[in-house]
Design an enzyme around this catalytic site. Structure first.
Site, short mmCIF file in Angstrom:
data_model
loop_
_atom_site.label_atom_id
_atom_site.label_comp_id
_atom_site.label_asym_id
_atom_site.label_seq_id
_atom_site.Cartn_x
_atom_site.Cartn_y
_atom_site.Cartn_z
N TRP A 149 -49.47 -12.92 -22.58
CA TRP A 149 -49.75 -12.82 -23.75
C TRP A 149 -51.33 -13.18 -24.17
O TRP A 149 -51.51 -14.36 -23.40
CB TRP A 149 -48.74 -13.36 -24.75
CG TRP A 149 -48.97 -13.02 -26.32
CD1 TRP A 149 -49.42 -13.78 -27.53
CD2 TRP A 149 -48.38 -11.79 -26.92
NE1 TRP A 149 -49.25 -13.18 -28.41
CE2 TRP A 149 -48.40 -12.05 -28.23
CE3 TRP A 149 -47.64 -10.94 -26.35
CZ2 TRP A 149 -48.08 -10.89 -29.07
CZ3 TRP A 149 -47.22 -9.86 -27.21
CH2 TRP A 149 -47.40 -9.97 -28.59
N PHE A 180 -43.77 -18.80 -24.55
CA PHE A 180 -42.53 -19.84 -24.37
C PHE A 180 -41.81 -19.67 -23.10
O PHE A 180 -41.26 -20.70 -22.52
CB PHE A 180 -41.45 -18.97 -25.37
CG PHE A 180 -40.20 -19.99 -25.51
CD1 PHE A 180 -40.25 -20.97 -26.46
CD2 PHE A 180 -38.89 -19.54 -25.07
CE1 PHE A 180 -39.06 -21.73 -26.66
CE2 PHE A 180 -37.81 -20.46 -25.49
CZ PHE A 180 -37.97 -21.55 -26.12
N GLU A 181 -41.95 -18.62 -22.26
CA GLU A 181 -41.49 -18.49 -21.10
C GLU A 181 -42.32 -19.33 -19.64
O GLU A 181 -41.95 -19.46 -18.87
CB GLU A 181 -41.69 -17.08 -20.63
CG GLU A 181 -40.72 -16.12 -21.07
CD GLU A 181 -41.05 -15.67 -22.59
OE1 GLU A 181 -40.32 -15.48 -23.52
OE2 GLU A 181 -42.23 -15.72 -22.78
N VAL A 235 -51.49 -19.61 -27.78
CA VAL A 235 -50.65 -19.40 -28.93
C VAL A 235 -51.64 -19.45 -30.24
O VAL A 235 -52.29 -20.45 -30.20
CB VAL A 235 -49.51 -20.22 -29.24
CG1 VAL A 235 -48.76 -19.87 -30.63
CG2 VAL A 235 -48.78 -20.18 -28.05
N ILE A 236 -51.78 -18.46 -30.93
CA ILE A 236 -52.62 -18.48 -31.94
C ILE A 236 -52.03 -18.24 -33.34
O ILE A 236 -51.06 -17.30 -33.34
CB ILE A 236 -53.81 -17.05 -31.87
CG1 ILE A 236 -54.55 -17.05 -30.66
CG2 ILE A 236 -54.63 -17.01 -33.19
CD1 ILE A 236 -55.49 -15.97 -30.32
N HIS A 275 -43.59 -18.90 -36.49
CA HIS A 275 -43.50 -18.54 -35.09
C HIS A 275 -44.30 -19.44 -34.36
O HIS A 275 -43.90 -20.11 -33.26
CB HIS A 275 -43.66 -17.08 -35.03
CG HIS A 275 -43.66 -16.90 -33.63
ND1 HIS A 275 -42.39 -16.36 -32.82
CD2 HIS A 275 -44.54 -16.38 -32.61
CE1 HIS A 275 -42.41 -16.21 -31.58
NE2 HIS A 275 -43.83 -16.07 -31.22
N TYR A 306 -50.18 -29.42 -18.65
CA TYR A 306 -50.20 -28.58 -20.12
C TYR A 306 -51.32 -27.91 -20.22
O TYR A 306 -52.44 -28.46 -20.40
CB TYR A 306 -49.73 -29.77 -21.18
CG TYR A 306 -49.40 -29.01 -22.41
CD1 TYR A 306 -48.16 -28.65 -22.66
CD2 TYR A 306 -50.33 -29.07 -23.22
CE1 TYR A 306 -47.82 -28.03 -23.98
CE2 TYR A 306 -50.10 -28.69 -24.63
CZ TYR A 306 -48.81 -28.12 -24.91
OH TYR A 306 -48.52 -27.45 -26.13
N ARG A 362 -62.36 -22.21 -26.24
CA ARG A 362 -61.79 -23.39 -25.25
C ARG A 362 -61.44 -22.52 -24.06
O ARG A 362 -60.88 -23.36 -22.98
CB ARG A 362 -60.64 -23.65 -26.06
CG ARG A 362 -60.84 -24.82 -27.09
CD ARG A 362 -59.94 -24.99 -28.25
NE ARG A 362 -60.28 -25.96 -29.11
CZ ARG A 362 -61.23 -25.73 -30.24
NH1 ARG A 362 -61.73 -24.64 -30.40
NH2 ARG A 362 -61.30 -26.62 -31.00
#
Length: 158
Positions: free
Chosen positions: A31, A66-67, A90-91, A97, A122, A136
């Protein structure tokens, strides 16, 4: 340290252990591929810069952020890795969500780190917009992938 005060790609290369005898797993989300691809590129180049050989850098993809937890957990079970890096982006959108995904991944990776023999690094960008993610992942604030590779090497040596 706040990214605004520290470029993610700046570090003292003399303080990094030799990674030539280390093996790394990287789990990267499909993603937001423009961002995650840049993170992956930074991580791999930095690992190789510090001696990791390409055959000892194993990359697996997962559909979304999430995976990443499942992918990292499977890598810890399969063994052979000195450290595992997760990379995702994740935006923030218009729904909650964002909060659920960020919180779930953070909790999941924390739990793996508390119960596994292998450090999981992480590398999830949690940004308000695409420009912050680009900044970033190789933009004006450096590359979180570089930083994650350095952390992986140091934690593998720990």
């Amino acid at each position: 340290m706040a990214t605004a005060l520290h470029n993610l790609s700046e570090y003292d290369s003399n303080s990094i252990p030799d990674a030539s005898n280390m093996c790394f797993g990287i789990v990267v989300s499909e993603w937001n591929p423009e961002v995650t691809g840049a993170l992956l590129d930074g991580a791999v180049k930095t690992l190789e810069k510090h001696g990791a050989i390409p055959e000892n850098i194993h990359v697996k993809t997962v559909p979304g952020s999430f995976e990443l937890v499942y992918g990292a957990h499977q890598m810890t079970l399969n063994g052979g890795y000195d450290a595992i890096i997760i990379l995702g982006s994740v935006i923030r959108g218009e729904t909650p969500h964002f909060d659920y995904i960020c919180q779930g991944v953070t909790y999941g990776i924390s739990r793996i780190n508390a119960t596994s023999e292998i450090p999981v690094i992480y590398g999830l960008l949690t940004t308000n917009d695409l420009q912050q993610a680009k900044d970033r992942s190789g933009g004006r604030l450096g590359n979180k992938g570089d930083e994650c590779a350095i952390v992986a090497i140091k934690m593998a040596k720990f």
